[in-house]
Design a protein around this motif. Structure first.
Motif, PDB file in Angstrom:
ATOM      1  N   ILE A 127      17.687  31.934  64.419  1.00 28.23           N
ATOM      2  CA  ILE A 127      17.832  31.875  62.959  1.00 28.23           C
ATOM      3  C   ILE A 127      18.676  30.666  62.577  1.00 28.23           C
ATOM      4  CG2 ILE A 127      18.663  33.074  60.910  1.00 28.23           C
ATOM      5  CD1 ILE A 127      18.324  35.699  62.422  1.00 28.23           C
ATOM      6  N   ASN A 128      18.137  29.832  61.720  1.00 30.63           N
ATOM      7  CA  ASN A 128      18.859  28.636  61.288  1.00 30.63           C
ATOM      8  C   ASN A 128      19.932  28.996  60.254  1.00 30.63           C
ATOM      9  OD1 ASN A 128      17.362  26.741  62.819  1.00 30.63           O
ATOM     10  ND2 ASN A 128      15.714  26.803  61.318  1.00 30.63           N
ATOM     11  N   PRO A 129      21.145  28.510  60.415  1.00 24.66           N
ATOM     12  CA  PRO A 129      22.200  28.743  59.417  1.00 24.66           C
ATOM     13  C   PRO A 129      21.780  28.201  58.054  1.00 24.66           C
ATOM     14  CG  PRO A 129      23.117  27.830  61.442  1.00 24.66           C
ATOM     15  CD  PRO A 129      21.633  27.718  61.561  1.00 24.66           C
ATOM     16  N   ASP A 130      22.232  28.861  56.988  1.00 24.08           N
ATOM     17  CA  ASP A 130      21.850  28.417  55.649  1.00 24.08           C
ATOM     18  C   ASP A 130      22.824  27.410  55.060  1.00 24.08           C
ATOM     19  OD1 ASP A 130      24.058  29.970  54.917  1.00 24.08           O
ATOM     20  OD2 ASP A 130      22.830  31.703  54.401  1.00 24.08           O
ATOM     21  N   GLY A 131      23.871  27.059  55.821  1.00 25.51           N
ATOM     22  CA  GLY A 131      24.844  26.110  55.301  1.00 25.51           C
ATOM     23  C   GLY A 131      25.186  25.024  56.299  1.00 25.51           C
ATOM     24  N   ASN A 132      26.438  24.606  56.265  1.00 24.54           N
ATOM     25  CA  ASN A 132      26.921  23.530  57.132  1.00 24.54           C
ATOM     26  C   ASN A 132      28.118  24.016  57.941  1.00 24.54           C
ATOM     27  OD1 ASN A 132      25.152  21.322  56.082  1.00 24.54           O
ATOM     28  ND2 ASN A 132      26.254  21.748  54.180  1.00 24.54           N
ATOM     29  N   PHE A 133      28.604  23.128  58.816  1.00 28.46           N
ATOM     30  CA  PHE A 133      29.734  23.466  59.673  1.00 28.46           C
ATOM     31  C   PHE A 133      30.840  22.421  59.541  1.00 28.46           C
ATOM     32  CE2 PHE A 133      26.195  25.640  61.631  1.00 28.46           C
ATOM     33  CZ  PHE A 133      26.737  26.861  62.026  1.00 28.46           C
ATOM     34  N   ALA A 134      32.065  22.885  59.696  1.00 25.94           N
ATOM     35  CA  ALA A 134      33.223  21.995  59.790  1.00 25.94           C
ATOM     36  C   ALA A 134      34.020  22.404  61.011  1.00 25.94           C
ATOM     37  CB  ALA A 134      34.090  22.082  58.538  1.00 25.94           C
ATOM     38  N   VAL A 135      34.467  21.425  61.782  1.00 27.34           N
ATOM     39  CA  VAL A 135      35.271  21.720  62.965  1.00 27.34           C
ATOM     40  C   VAL A 135      36.722  21.941  62.532  1.00 27.34           C
ATOM     41  CG1 VAL A 135      36.096  20.863  65.185  1.00 27.34           C
ATOM     42  CG2 VAL A 135      33.752  20.369  64.442  1.00 27.34           C
ATOM     43  N   VAL A 136      37.230  23.126  62.827  1.00 23.93           N
ATOM     44  CA  VAL A 136      38.584  23.512  62.445  1.00 23.93           C
ATOM     45  C   VAL A 136      39.333  23.926  63.705  1.00 23.93           C
ATOM     46  CG1 VAL A 136      39.968  25.164  61.141  1.00 23.93           C
ATOM     47  CG2 VAL A 136      37.858  24.262  60.158  1.00 23.93           C
ATOM     48  N   GLU A 137      40.259  23.087  64.144  1.00 23.24           N
ATOM     49  CA  GLU A 137      41.060  23.376  65.336  1.00 23.24           C
ATOM     50  C   GLU A 137      40.183  23.793  66.518  1.00 23.24           C
ATOM     51  OE1 GLU A 137      44.325  25.965  64.546  1.00 23.24           O
ATOM     52  OE2 GLU A 137      45.102  24.737  62.916  1.00 23.24           O
ATOM     53  N   ASN A 138      39.248  22.943  66.860  1.00 23.81           N
ATOM     54  CA  ASN A 138      38.400  23.095  68.049  1.00 23.81           C
ATOM     55  C   ASN A 138      37.356  24.209  67.972  1.00 23.81           C
ATOM     56  OD1 ASN A 138      39.713  20.965  69.452  1.00 23.81           O
ATOM     57  ND2 ASN A 138      41.422  22.350  69.881  1.00 23.81           N
ATOM     58  N   HIS A 139      37.132  24.777  66.799  1.00 13.12           N
ATOM     59  CA  HIS A 139      35.987  25.675  66.639  1.00 13.12           C
ATOM     60  C   HIS A 139      35.328  25.406  65.293  1.00 13.12           C
ATOM     61  CE1 HIS A 139      39.209  27.958  64.630  1.00 13.12           C
ATOM     62  NE2 HIS A 139      38.256  28.592  63.959  1.00 13.12           N
ATOM     63  N   ARG A 140      34.074  25.814  65.178  1.00 12.60           N
ATOM     64  CA  ARG A 140      33.306  25.517  63.976  1.00 12.60           C
ATOM     65  C   ARG A 140      33.294  26.706  63.011  1.00 12.60           C
ATOM     66  NH1 ARG A 140      27.465  23.466  64.890  1.00 12.60           N
ATOM     67  NH2 ARG A 140      27.254  25.581  65.758  1.00 12.60           N
TER      68      ARG A 140
END
Length: 333
Positions: free
Chosen positions: A40-53
């Motif tokens: 399933i494709n995510p419906d949004g985006n990702f940001a890397v926050v302290e080594n995790h997304r």
């Protein structure tokens, strides 16, 4: 007598064998479902926050930025999905999944109020979203919002509580009712159910039925295997989070709007005793009214015909409160 015992043993063995077969089938079903969910494709985006997304869903451009904080809930940003779709694109809105929920990675940070506020702030910075932020917190999300306001007050333009949890509710409730409403989910059973495919069936129709919530009712149970552990972890930390949040007693002059569910029948299906229902209604109303003391610029709005999930039962009330807050911040006197 020996024949009866022999038949009893055979029946018991047959039942045990049947249960084992069910568990094996459930385990296989769960593994296949997880394999399918990975596609399933995510419906949004990702940001890397302290080594995790962390996963987030953004709409619109320009300031201010409306930031949605979800309740104690495995649905993450999906609780705000329909409301966000209705907001204008003239300003930015963002909902997100806390660490470990839906598409967000768990990371290694503790599930503390301060750390979750830090992760959200870093997410907003990484995503390059314009300030000030208008924070919307439903239930437990209202408790978490307190930590963000306390740590980053200069970045906050306004706050909207949506039937927010009261972190020091013990002061308002009898010991019996406090224990009842704070007993939480059965962690051991849910972890077992999550392994053998039962959990996704139990939470299959968490959102209302109908076309309007088809997307949420398909995504949330599909990704529950990811969310369950993080939600139960938040439950384990709930007590300490509430204690720390109760120490945050002022938002200063930051505008605060308190949306309060006002359906007197909202506890019909969750509290049996009439005495306890009335106590809960009166106590909840008092908690909500006392939130006015958090800010020198505060107001309460009672939402008729709505229970705790105002975002599902009366979403227009939230949309109107957001648009009014955006206008107020964008047009200071």
């Amino acid at each position: 007598m020996k024949r009866i015992l022999r038949w009893a043993k055979r029946i018991a063995l047959a039942l045990i064998s049947f249960v084992i077969l069910l568990l094996i089938a459930g385990f296989i079903f769960e593994r296949k479902s997880r394999h399918d969910a990975e596609k399933i494709n995510p419906d949004g985006n990702f940001a890397v926050v302290e080594n995790h997304r962390l996963h987030y869903y953004k709409k619109g451009n320009g300031g201010p930025t409306v930031v949605f904080e979800t309740a104690f809930d495995p649905a993450g940003h999906l609780q705000w999905y329909n409301i966000q779709k209705e907001l204008p694109v003239s300003y930015t809105s963002i909902s997100y999944d806390r660490a470990g929920i839906l598409w967000s990675e768990r990371g290694k940070n503790p599930k503390s109020g301060v750390k979750m506020a830090e992760e959200l702030h870093l997410l907003l910075e990484k995503a390059g979203l314009p300030k000030p932020y208008i924070l919307i917190g439903h239930s437990f999300g209202g408790t978490l919002v307190r930590f963000f306001v306390n740590k980053y007050p200069k970045d906050v333009g306004g706050v909207i509580f949506v039937d927010s949890q009261c972190p020091d509710d013990e002061k308002y409730l009898s010991p019996e009712l406090f224990k009842m409403v704070n007993q939480g989910l059965p962690s051991g059973f849910l972890k077992f159910a999550n392994t053998f495919g039962l959990a996704r069936l139990m939470f299959k129709d968490m959102f209302p039925s109908g076309k309007e919530y088809e997307y949420q009712n398909s995504i949330m149970p599909a990704l529950l295997y990811k969310s369950a552990d993080a939600v139960l972890e938040e439950q384990d930390q709930m007590g300490s989070i509430k204690i720390e949040a109760s120490k945050i007693k002022s938002f200063g002059t930051i505008p605060l709007v308190i949306l309060t569910a006002a359906d007197d029948n909202r506890y019909e299906n969750v509290i049996k005793e009439k005495k306890n229902k009335m106590e809960m209604i009166n106590a909840w109303n008092k908690m909500q009214k006392d939130f006015l003391l958090l800010s020198s610029d505060s107001k309460q709005i009672l939402v008729p015909n709505s229970g705790h999930y105002i975002n599902q039962e009366q979403p227009k009330a939230i949309e109107n409160a957001i648009n009014d807050m955006v206008f107020k911040i964008s047009n200071p006197k």
